[in-house]
Design a protein around this motif. Sequence first.
Motif, PDB file in Angstrom:
ATOM      1  N   MET A 313       1.038  -0.915   0.029  1.00 30.59           N
ATOM      2  CA  MET A 313      -0.035   0.032   0.053  1.00 30.59           C
ATOM      3  C   MET A 313       0.647   1.426  -0.561  1.00 30.59           C
ATOM      4  SD  MET A 313      -2.893   1.106   0.159  1.00 30.59           S
ATOM      5  CE  MET A 313      -4.453   0.039   0.675  1.00 30.59           C
ATOM      6  N   PRO A 314       0.560   2.309  -0.911  1.00 32.06           N
ATOM      7  CA  PRO A 314       1.204   3.349  -0.578  1.00 32.06           C
ATOM      8  C   PRO A 314       1.276   3.958  -0.960  1.00 32.06           C
ATOM      9  CG  PRO A 314       0.693   2.693  -2.737  1.00 32.06           C
ATOM     10  CD  PRO A 314       0.370   1.593  -2.466  1.00 32.06           C
ATOM     11  N   ASN A 315       1.481   4.545   0.378  1.00 29.17           N
ATOM     12  CA  ASN A 315       1.249   5.761   0.914  1.00 29.17           C
ATOM     13  C   ASN A 315       0.093   5.999   1.699  1.00 29.17           C
ATOM     14  OD1 ASN A 315       3.924   7.512  -0.022  1.00 29.17           O
ATOM     15  ND2 ASN A 315       2.737   8.200  -1.624  1.00 29.17           N
ATOM     16  N   PRO A 316      -0.241   5.090   2.722  1.00 27.37           N
ATOM     17  CA  PRO A 316      -1.047   4.503   3.980  1.00 27.37           C
ATOM     18  C   PRO A 316      -1.953   5.802   4.524  1.00 27.37           C
ATOM     19  CG  PRO A 316       0.481   3.479   4.558  1.00 27.37           C
ATOM     20  CD  PRO A 316       1.262   4.008   2.973  1.00 27.37           C
ATOM     21  N   ASP A 317      -3.012   6.169   4.105  1.00 26.00           N
ATOM     22  CA  ASP A 317      -3.318   7.347   5.241  1.00 26.00           C
ATOM     23  C   ASP A 317      -4.776   6.737   6.166  1.00 26.00           C
ATOM     24  OD1 ASP A 317      -5.317   9.251   5.993  1.00 26.00           O
ATOM     25  OD2 ASP A 317      -4.850  10.017   4.277  1.00 26.00           O
ATOM     26  N   LYS A 318      -4.528   6.741   7.770  1.00 21.38           N
ATOM     27  CA  LYS A 318      -5.443   6.123   8.189  1.00 21.38           C
ATOM     28  C   LYS A 318      -6.949   7.253   8.099  1.00 21.38           C
ATOM     29  CE  LYS A 318      -4.563   8.948  11.777  1.00 21.38           C
ATOM     30  NZ  LYS A 318      -3.752   8.336  13.521  1.00 21.38           N
ATOM     31  N   HIS A 319      -7.318   8.125   7.525  1.00 21.49           N
ATOM     32  CA  HIS A 319      -8.262   9.118   7.559  1.00 21.49           C
ATOM     33  C   HIS A 319      -8.974   8.563   6.165  1.00 21.49           C
ATOM     34  CE1 HIS A 319      -6.809  11.386  10.595  1.00 21.49           C
ATOM     35  NE2 HIS A 319      -6.203  11.592  10.119  1.00 21.49           N
ATOM     36  N   LEU A 320      -8.502   7.258   5.240  1.00 23.28           N
ATOM     37  CA  LEU A 320      -8.687   6.900   4.324  1.00 23.28           C
ATOM     38  C   LEU A 320      -9.282   5.684   4.524  1.00 23.28           C
ATOM     39  CD1 LEU A 320      -6.824   8.228   1.192  1.00 23.28           C
ATOM     40  CD2 LEU A 320     -10.365   8.855   2.110  1.00 23.28           C
ATOM     41  N   GLY A 321      -8.517   4.587   5.984  1.00 25.88           N
ATOM     42  CA  GLY A 321      -9.682   3.222   6.355  1.00 25.88           C
ATOM     43  C   GLY A 321      -8.001   2.577   6.280  1.00 25.88           C
ATOM     44  N   GLN A 322      -7.106   3.577   6.109  1.00 21.96           N
ATOM     45  CA  GLN A 322      -5.707   2.876   5.150  1.00 21.96           C
ATOM     46  C   GLN A 322      -4.829   2.694   6.743  1.00 21.96           C
ATOM     47  OE1 GLN A 322      -6.095   1.211   2.500  1.00 21.96           O
ATOM     48  NE2 GLN A 322      -7.546   1.790   2.887  1.00 21.96           N
ATOM     49  N   GLU A 323      -5.284   1.454   7.393  1.00 19.98           N
ATOM     50  CA  GLU A 323      -4.971   1.477   8.888  1.00 19.98           C
ATOM     51  C   GLU A 323      -4.528  -0.046   9.564  1.00 19.98           C
ATOM     52  OE1 GLU A 323      -5.096   3.579  12.896  1.00 19.98           O
ATOM     53  OE2 GLU A 323      -6.758   3.663  11.949  1.00 19.98           O
ATOM     54  N   ALA A 324      -3.387  -0.655  10.216  1.00 13.56           N
ATOM     55  CA  ALA A 324      -2.803  -1.638  10.687  1.00 13.56           C
ATOM     56  C   ALA A 324      -2.830  -2.639   8.722  1.00 13.56           C
ATOM     57  CB  ALA A 324      -4.143  -2.057  11.786  1.00 13.56           C
ATOM     58  N   LEU A 325      -2.001  -2.767   8.356  1.00 10.44           N
ATOM     59  CA  LEU A 325      -1.976  -2.881   7.241  1.00 10.44           C
ATOM     60  C   LEU A 325      -0.734  -4.144   6.765  1.00 10.44           C
ATOM     61  CD1 LEU A 325      -1.387   0.544   5.108  1.00 10.44           C
ATOM     62  CD2 LEU A 325      -3.536  -1.298   5.433  1.00 10.44           C
ATOM     63  N   ILE A 326      -1.324  -5.482   6.191  1.00  8.54           N
ATOM     64  CA  ILE A 326      -0.871  -6.298   6.062  1.00  8.54           C
ATOM     65  C   ILE A 326      -0.763  -6.294   4.209  1.00  8.54           C
ATOM     66  CG2 ILE A 326      -0.410  -8.804   5.949  1.00  8.54           C
ATOM     67  CD1 ILE A 326      -1.083  -9.352   8.984  1.00  8.54           C
ATOM     68  N   GLY A 327      -0.301  -5.453   3.320  1.00  7.27           N
ATOM     69  CA  GLY A 327      -0.556  -5.334   1.934  1.00  7.27           C
ATOM     70  C   GLY A 327      -1.683  -4.651   2.218  1.00  7.27           C
ATOM     71  N   GLN A 328      -2.915  -5.463   1.092  1.00  8.27           N
ATOM     72  CA  GLN A 328      -3.784  -4.436   1.164  1.00  8.27           C
ATOM     73  C   GLN A 328      -4.952  -4.196   2.641  1.00  8.27           C
ATOM     74  OE1 GLN A 328      -4.259  -2.197  -1.681  1.00  8.27           O
ATOM     75  NE2 GLN A 328      -2.426  -2.993  -1.401  1.00  8.27           N
ATOM     76  N   TYR A 329      -4.841  -5.570   2.898  1.00  4.19           N
ATOM     77  CA  TYR A 329      -5.394  -5.662   4.332  1.00  4.19           C
ATOM     78  C   TYR A 329      -5.082  -4.655   5.560  1.00  4.19           C
ATOM     79  CZ  TYR A 329      -7.508  -8.506   8.560  1.00  4.19           C
ATOM     80  OH  TYR A 329      -8.155  -8.796   9.188  1.00  4.19           O
ATOM     81  N   ALA A 330      -6.484  -3.548   5.647  1.00  2.16           N
ATOM     82  CA  ALA A 330      -6.455  -3.097   7.013  1.00  2.16           C
ATOM     83  C   ALA A 330      -7.298  -2.844   7.784  1.00  2.16           C
ATOM     84  CB  ALA A 330      -6.953  -1.939   6.171  1.00  2.16           C
ATOM     85  N   HIS A 331      -6.424  -4.010   8.876  1.00  2.00           N
ATOM     86  CA  HIS A 331      -7.513  -4.414   9.999  1.00  2.00           C
ATOM     87  C   HIS A 331      -8.435  -3.062  10.753  1.00  2.00           C
ATOM     88  CE1 HIS A 331      -8.228  -7.083  12.585  1.00  2.00           C
ATOM     89  NE2 HIS A 331      -8.288  -6.631  13.450  1.00  2.00           N
ATOM     90  N   GLY A 332      -7.602  -2.301  10.634  1.00  2.00           N
ATOM     91  CA  GLY A 332      -7.865  -0.736  11.439  1.00  2.00           C
ATOM     92  C   GLY A 332      -9.495  -0.585  10.975  1.00  2.00           C
ATOM     93  N   ASN A 333      -9.840  -1.100   9.620  1.00  2.00           N
ATOM     94  CA  ASN A 333     -11.561  -1.055   9.325  1.00  2.00           C
ATOM     95  C   ASN A 333     -12.074  -2.005   8.766  1.00  2.00           C
ATOM     96  OD1 ASN A 333     -12.523   1.030   8.748  1.00  2.00           O
ATOM     97  ND2 ASN A 333     -12.670   1.835   6.507  1.00  2.00           N
ATOM     98  N   GLU A 334     -13.545  -2.308   9.111  1.00  2.00           N
ATOM     99  CA  GLU A 334     -13.793  -3.574   8.785  1.00  2.00           C
ATOM    100  C   GLU A 334     -14.613  -3.987   7.937  1.00  2.00           C
ATOM    101  OE1 GLU A 334     -14.882  -1.364  13.224  1.00  2.00           O
ATOM    102  OE2 GLU A 334     -14.948  -0.627  10.923  1.00  2.00           O
ATOM    103  N   PRO A 335     -14.488  -2.998   6.763  1.00  2.00           N
ATOM    104  CA  PRO A 335     -14.349  -3.833   5.189  1.00  2.00           C
ATOM    105  C   PRO A 335     -13.462  -5.495   5.042  1.00  2.00           C
ATOM    106  CG  PRO A 335     -14.921  -1.742   4.502  1.00  2.00           C
ATOM    107  CD  PRO A 335     -14.309  -1.337   6.006  1.00  2.00           C
TER     108      PRO A 335
END
Length: 457
Positions: A313-335
């Motif tokens: 994930m380039p330049n992750p932004d937690k305000h866009l749900g890009q938080e707690a990342l493993i690749g594209q997986y974002a555990h910080g957001n429910e989807p």
Amino acid sequence: QLGQFVAARDSADAAWDTLLGRIRIQADARKKRLFYSALYRSLQHPSDIADADGRVRGPRGEVMSAPGGVYYSTLSLWDTFRASHPLFTLVVPERVPGFVNTLLAHHRQMGWLPLWTSWGRETYCMIGNPALPVIADALLKGFGAQGAIDEKAALAAMVEGSTRERPDAPAWAQRGWQLLERHGYLPFDLQKGESVSQTAELGYGDAAVSAVAQRLKQGDVAERFRARARSWLQLFDDETGTLRGKDSHGRWRTPFDPVMATSPLKNPGDYTEANAWQYTATPALHDVQGFVQRLGGPRALEAWLDRFFTLAMPNPDKHLGQEALIGQYAHGNEPSHHITWLYAYTSAPYKGQRLRERIVRRFYGTGPDGLVGNDDVGQMSAWLVFAMLGMYPAQPFSAEYVLGIPLVDAADLHVGPQRRVQIRGRGSRPRWGDADLASPVIPHAALAEGGELRFHR
């Protein structure tokens, strides 16, 4: 006065001890602290806001009788339909009818089912129709028995909430269904933002209506909503293997970068606090076999998941749900929460298990920073409770749980008077009672009766 305070505190302590004691685990001290902290957080809400006389102010501010004397609020349904409410059906089954009857009482006064309530009032937060899977989950698990929930009234509310126009809803909230009915998806040139996410999220709501209609033998209704639940197929892009925006003329969104996240509050686009990769697995919440088939079968699903969990994930932004990342997986957001469990439908379920162990190790702790991001009224915590028990409601209203491997040495779940589920072993082969399970799932009905779930080698 001090004595009264101490007595109230001791009473609260005792009540919480009893509630948390409904699951007893054997594990080391750190895992116990993680587990019971998560269980505590997951059970704090929804909260009963009815007065002592059984009345409450409803969503339009009008005083009404609380059904059964209870009325629940702080309903973060977009978050909690995924794991919190399925957890309630195991840990606090006596409260489940009250949750559903609150949703139906909200509908009677408001005209539609809630999205996200605070002190009984609608906030119009988030998208989709997330009350629908909560109702379906309860009914398909039998919580409407003996009239505890009026199932026919529930289905009527579900259908009305999926078809009735909402002219008095805010401009930024969903007001109607004409675009979806006309095009079979929400076109990005006519839908004001979040068109792909809205299409995908409305799909699990439609599938929930279909499931309840099927239960009540209303075949025409079931088929109508089953067909609408397939809207996501119109947006599946073979070139990228993701759900992609399409306009009203059937043309794909261009240019298109499937890793670019969008959100209505920042960088508006076709997705809700997520990107194309993260929303592509949303249909698996209600149609996992259809999702596997559309990808090309179990081997293609494994390949898709492998890429999903390794693509940077380039330049992750937690305000866009890009938080707690493993690749594209974002555990910080429910989807993303159900996606590791999809490996159960491949020949490599161990890959999902390794990822869950990594998630627990990296994104949960016992200090002040023990949660990555927002707990979202218990959903992050409910995910952890299920993961540590070795199961998860990856299809929340399927009335079954996908199995992995427990992260605790043993657990006892008290699921009712004189009934408990004993979870034993740390192997990859699940057995219920005396028989190995032929598929990687176990029905809620089996767990509700009690028995031994053993994970052996």
